[in-house]
Write a protein that holds these residues in place. Sequence first.
Motif, PDB file in Angstrom:
ATOM      1  N   ALA A 165       9.754   1.417   6.601  1.00  0.00           N
ATOM      2  CA  ALA A 165       9.246   2.118   5.421  1.00  0.00           C
ATOM      3  C   ALA A 165       9.647   1.388   4.136  1.00  0.00           C
ATOM      4  O   ALA A 165       8.846   1.278   3.200  1.00  0.00           O
ATOM      5  N   LYS A 166      10.875   0.872   4.097  1.00  0.00           N
ATOM      6  CA  LYS A 166      11.329   0.144   2.910  1.00  0.00           C
ATOM      7  C   LYS A 166      10.482  -1.104   2.680  1.00  0.00           C
ATOM      8  O   LYS A 166      10.043  -1.382   1.555  1.00  0.00           O
ATOM      9  N   ASN A 167      10.230  -1.872   3.745  1.00  0.00           N
ATOM     10  CA  ASN A 167       9.412  -3.075   3.615  1.00  0.00           C
ATOM     11  C   ASN A 167       7.989  -2.738   3.177  1.00  0.00           C
ATOM     12  O   ASN A 167       7.399  -3.422   2.333  1.00  0.00           O
ATOM     13  N   HIS A 168       7.429  -1.668   3.761  1.00  0.00           N
ATOM     14  CA  HIS A 168       6.071  -1.258   3.403  1.00  0.00           C
ATOM     15  C   HIS A 168       5.989  -0.883   1.921  1.00  0.00           C
ATOM     16  O   HIS A 168       5.048  -1.276   1.215  1.00  0.00           O
TER      17      HIS A 168
ATOM     18  N   LEU B  86       7.967  -1.793  -0.567  1.00  0.00           N
ATOM     19  CA  LEU B  86       8.142  -2.962  -1.435  1.00  0.00           C
ATOM     20  C   LEU B  86       6.848  -3.753  -1.542  1.00  0.00           C
ATOM     21  O   LEU B  86       6.440  -4.177  -2.634  1.00  0.00           O
ATOM     22  N   TYR B  87       6.176  -3.940  -0.405  1.00  0.00           N
ATOM     23  CA  TYR B  87       4.910  -4.676  -0.413  1.00  0.00           C
ATOM     24  C   TYR B  87       3.858  -3.921  -1.233  1.00  0.00           C
ATOM     25  O   TYR B  87       3.171  -4.501  -2.085  1.00  0.00           O
ATOM     26  N   SER B  88       3.735  -2.610  -0.972  1.00  0.00           N
ATOM     27  CA  SER B  88       2.724  -1.817  -1.662  1.00  0.00           C
ATOM     28  C   SER B  88       2.976  -1.802  -3.166  1.00  0.00           C
ATOM     29  O   SER B  88       2.030  -1.922  -3.964  1.00  0.00           O
ATOM     30  N   ALA B  89       4.245  -1.656  -3.541  1.00  0.00           N
ATOM     31  CA  ALA B  89       4.576  -1.647  -4.968  1.00  0.00           C
ATOM     32  C   ALA B  89       4.246  -2.989  -5.620  1.00  0.00           C
ATOM     33  O   ALA B  89       3.726  -3.041  -6.744  1.00  0.00           O
ATOM     34  N   ALA B  90       4.530  -4.083  -4.920  1.00  0.00           N
ATOM     35  CA  ALA B  90       4.246  -5.414  -5.464  1.00  0.00           C
ATOM     36  C   ALA B  90       2.751  -5.634  -5.659  1.00  0.00           C
ATOM     37  O   ALA B  90       2.330  -6.337  -6.583  1.00  0.00           O
ATOM     38  N   GLN B  91       1.934  -5.026  -4.788  1.00  0.00           N
ATOM     39  CA  GLN B  91       0.490  -5.199  -4.884  1.00  0.00           C
ATOM     40  C   GLN B  91      -0.169  -4.136  -5.767  1.00  0.00           C
ATOM     41  O   GLN B  91      -1.357  -4.240  -6.088  1.00  0.00           O
ATOM     42  N   GLY B  92       0.596  -3.101  -6.117  1.00  0.00           N
ATOM     43  CA  GLY B  92       0.030  -2.025  -6.918  1.00  0.00           C
ATOM     44  C   GLY B  92      -0.716  -0.991  -6.099  1.00  0.00           C
ATOM     45  O   GLY B  92      -1.548  -0.247  -6.623  1.00  0.00           O
ATOM     46  N   TYR B  93      -0.414  -0.925  -4.779  1.00  0.00           N
ATOM     47  CA  TYR B  93      -1.112  -0.006  -3.893  1.00  0.00           C
ATOM     48  C   TYR B  93      -0.335   1.298  -3.736  1.00  0.00           C
ATOM     49  O   TYR B  93       0.877   1.349  -3.941  1.00  0.00           O
TER      50      TYR B  93
END
Length: 211
Positions: free
Chosen positions: A187-190, A192-199
Amino acid sequence: SECPDLLGQSEDVNELWHMISRTLLETHSTVYIDPVAALRNTLKVLETFLMSYPPSILHMCPGTLMRWFKKAGDLAIAAHDPLRSRILMQWGTTYRIMALSRWWIRITSNPEWTREKLPPEALTFDAEYQGAYDLALQTMQNAYGVTPRPIDNFVGSGKLLVSDPSQVLVLAVCLYKEGNPLTAIAAKNHRLYSAAQGYQYHLFSEVPEGG
């Protein structure tokens, strides 16, 4: 045992798995008479089982399901249907990865277990079978896989070409047992990725209705 999670389960659950295994063995035995009928009937048994019981039951024996999807894939080859075999093998890979992950977590959970002294279930990891599975998938991918083409709908940053990234929703399903640290890590990795992409991001801890 191939299904250590069955230990301590109710008699009904154990009998269910014994019944499914017995039915699949009987169905598969008809391959020596009619490979097409054997394939059709094996898939019917698997479909009925997968549609009739919750993940909590199905995930008790992922190694068993992996092996039966491999057997069904082999039946498809015997019936001259390699594309169906490839689909079945890829489906079985889901259970294969689950079985391998569970096996590894189990044998590394006790520091007293060494190469010379391992729990009985450590012996259920069949290296030859895993190798055969890998080779089968590679061979079919080379023969029937989609030919890679240039990706035109991505920009150099790796973001999708959408006018408003916040309209993209990333859905994740983590079905680990309660208390397993992999849920929090994933969940943490997901996030971080989503936040970086703006999703946007949403985590399911159980299979969604209709999933």
